[in-house]
Design a protein around this motif. Structure first.
Motif, PDB file in Angstrom:
ATOM      1  N   ALA A 113       0.825  -1.208   0.000  1.00 48.88           N
ATOM      2  CA  ALA A 113       0.000   0.000   0.000  1.00 48.88           C
ATOM      3  C   ALA A 113       0.862   1.261   0.000  1.00 48.88           C
ATOM      4  O   ALA A 113       0.554   2.235  -0.701  1.00 48.88           O
ATOM      5  N   SER A 114       1.948   1.242   0.757  1.00 52.33           N
ATOM      6  CA  SER A 114       2.855   2.390   0.768  1.00 52.33           C
ATOM      7  C   SER A 114       3.491   2.591  -0.594  1.00 52.33           C
ATOM      8  O   SER A 114       3.657   3.732  -1.055  1.00 52.33           O
ATOM      9  N   PHE A 115       3.858   1.499  -1.246  1.00 51.83           N
ATOM     10  CA  PHE A 115       4.464   1.594  -2.562  1.00 51.83           C
ATOM     11  C   PHE A 115       3.493   2.180  -3.587  1.00 51.83           C
ATOM     12  O   PHE A 115       3.868   3.034  -4.392  1.00 51.83           O
ATOM     13  N   VAL A 116       2.250   1.742  -3.554  1.00 56.66           N
ATOM     14  CA  VAL A 116       1.259   2.237  -4.520  1.00 56.66           C
ATOM     15  C   VAL A 116       0.989   3.723  -4.299  1.00 56.66           C
ATOM     16  O   VAL A 116       0.911   4.504  -5.264  1.00 56.66           O
ATOM     17  N   ALA A 160      -0.682   2.476  10.227  1.00 49.01           N
ATOM     18  CA  ALA A 160      -1.122   1.098  10.405  1.00 49.01           C
ATOM     19  C   ALA A 160      -2.633   0.957  10.283  1.00 49.01           C
ATOM     20  O   ALA A 160      -3.129  -0.062   9.785  1.00 49.01           O
ATOM     21  N   TRP A 161      -3.386   1.965  10.715  1.00 53.86           N
ATOM     22  CA  TRP A 161      -4.840   1.849  10.673  1.00 53.86           C
ATOM     23  C   TRP A 161      -5.377   1.831   9.248  1.00 53.86           C
ATOM     24  O   TRP A 161      -6.503   1.375   9.007  1.00 53.86           O
ATOM     25  N   VAL A 189      -4.400   0.009   6.785  1.00 55.38           N
ATOM     26  CA  VAL A 189      -4.485  -1.381   6.337  1.00 55.38           C
ATOM     27  C   VAL A 189      -5.080  -2.286   7.401  1.00 55.38           C
ATOM     28  O   VAL A 189      -4.963  -3.510   7.331  1.00 55.38           O
ATOM     29  N   GLY A 190      -5.714  -1.688   8.430  1.00 57.70           N
ATOM     30  CA  GLY A 190      -6.406  -2.477   9.437  1.00 57.70           C
ATOM     31  C   GLY A 190      -5.519  -3.023  10.525  1.00 57.70           C
ATOM     32  O   GLY A 190      -5.908  -3.975  11.217  1.00 57.70           O
ATOM     33  N   GLU A 191      -4.335  -2.458  10.721  1.00 57.37           N
ATOM     34  CA  GLU A 191      -3.450  -2.918  11.781  1.00 57.37           C
ATOM     35  C   GLU A 191      -3.527  -1.941  12.939  1.00 57.37           C
ATOM     36  O   GLU A 191      -3.403  -0.734  12.760  1.00 57.37           O
ATOM     37  N   ASP A 192      -3.711  -2.483  14.156  1.00 56.99           N
ATOM     38  CA  ASP A 192      -3.767  -1.626  15.332  1.00 56.99           C
ATOM     39  C   ASP A 192      -2.375  -1.528  15.949  1.00 56.99           C
ATOM     40  O   ASP A 192      -1.385  -1.995  15.403  1.00 56.99           O
ATOM     41  N   ALA A 193      -2.313  -0.920  17.106  1.00 56.25           N
ATOM     42  CA  ALA A 193      -1.019  -0.696  17.753  1.00 56.25           C
ATOM     43  C   ALA A 193      -0.335  -2.002  18.143  1.00 56.25           C
ATOM     44  O   ALA A 193       0.889  -2.108  18.141  1.00 56.25           O
ATOM     45  N   ARG A 194      -1.102  -3.024  18.498  1.00 57.51           N
ATOM     46  CA  ARG A 194      -0.490  -4.298  18.879  1.00 57.51           C
ATOM     47  C   ARG A 194       0.226  -4.927  17.698  1.00 57.51           C
ATOM     48  O   ARG A 194       1.334  -5.429  17.814  1.00 57.51           O
ATOM     49  N   TYR A 195      -0.409  -4.903  16.527  1.00 53.03           N
ATOM     50  CA  TYR A 195       0.227  -5.462  15.339  1.00 53.03           C
ATOM     51  C   TYR A 195       1.411  -4.608  14.908  1.00 53.03           C
ATOM     52  O   TYR A 195       2.397  -5.113  14.392  1.00 53.03           O
ATOM     53  N   LYS A 196       1.305  -3.293  15.113  1.00 51.78           N
ATOM     54  CA  LYS A 196       2.396  -2.416  14.725  1.00 51.78           C
ATOM     55  C   LYS A 196       3.642  -2.687  15.542  1.00 51.78           C
ATOM     56  O   LYS A 196       4.761  -2.637  15.026  1.00 51.78           O
TER      57      LYS A 196
END
Length: 283
Positions: free
Chosen positions: A89-92, A219-220, A222-229
């Motif tokens: 997503a960052s690349f696009v 992170a949010w 792509v659906g990632e919260d702080a724990r996944y980050k």
């Protein structure tokens, strides 16, 4: 190599495909196609429609280009499995901005050098798609290939390893689709292809400005919260599901053990009790 099929573990690719198809169809249904292509004259001067610089990559005006781009992006889902959703997503997002500046800037230069003849930029994110292909070529290894024999004597045809021919990898279909996309609306589509290939190649060599290679979307997004980050809780969902399955399994074992220890009255009657229950159950 990841062998998952379809859009498994590729939410970014699925979202990009859905968004591209929806915007292209919406532009066609709402008769917005004339507002998508970019012409330096008269759109940028004298009309000063600068908003076209940011919107000409949103959708396609041709169903053929949309088909080729969708087929290429579907093949690029392997890159998301290799990189991860957030990096893709960052690349696009980065490529969208770089290709926007590159296509408009190079288009103005070519217009001046051609004496005003080159004055049209086709609509659609073809440069971004070609940039993804350039990165995919470097990041995803080939799995196999084959040789197309170009003719020769019978001895050479028997030994395919030494026969003259054209060696192709399993990626040749993507290259053919990319070539078709670049040649669409010839010669104006070549501008998208050139800028996209340069941006993708510069990305792989870390030559893009501003450290965009290391930049990531929040992170949010792509659906990632702080724990996944932070790396914690990455397997929290899997652990919770396994615990629930263990509890269900223990409950079934306990229930089965109690039933075996305390058989019902019908079960204690044996065969004759079962026959009698069969004839009396309908009454």
């Amino acid at each position: 190599m990841v062998t998952a099929s379809g859009f498994t573990h590729t939410p970014a690719t699925r979202f990009l495909l859905t968004l591209l198809i929806s915007l292209s169809l919406g532009a066609s249904i709402l008769s917005l196609k004339p507002y998508l292509p970019l012409k330096p004259t008269p759109h940028l001067w004298p009309y000063l429609q600068l908003w076209r610089i940011t919107t000409f990559q949103l959708a396609y005006t041709s169903s053929t280009e949309l088909l080729f781009a969708a087929a290429i992006l579907y093949q690029m889902r392997v890159l998301e499995r290799v990189w991860g959703t957030r990096k893709l997503a960052s690349f696009v997002v980065s490529c969208y901005g770089l290709c926007m500046v590159g296509v408009v800037g190079l288009g103005l230069v070519v217009k001046v050098l051609s004496g005003g003849w080159w004055g049209y930029v086709p609509a659609g994110p073809s440069s971004v798609v070609i940039a993804v292909v350039a990165v995919w070529r470097r990041e995803v290894p080939r799995l196999g290939g084959f040789k197309v024999l170009l003719g020769g004597d019978e001895r050479e045809e028997r030994d395919a390893s030494t026969a003259r021919g054209l060696e192709l990898s399993d990626k040749w279909t993507v290259y053919v689709l990319a070539s078709q996309l670049a040649l669409s609306q010839f010669p104006f589509g070549l501008l998208h292809a050139a800028v996209g290939w340069l941006v993708g190649s510069a990305w792989t060599e870390e030559l893009v400005p501003g450290g965009l290679v290391r930049w990531r979307v929040p992170a949010w997004v792509v659906g990632e919260d702080a724990r996944y980050k932070s790396g914690r809780g990455q397997f929290e969902g899997l652990r919770r599901r396994l615990q629930e399955e263990d509890r269900d399994g223990m409950r079934e074992v306990t229930t089965g053990g109690m039933a075996a220890a305390n058989p019902s009255q019908d079960e204690r009657r044996g065969f004759l009790g079962g026959v009698g229950r069969y004839f009396t159950s309908g009454s």
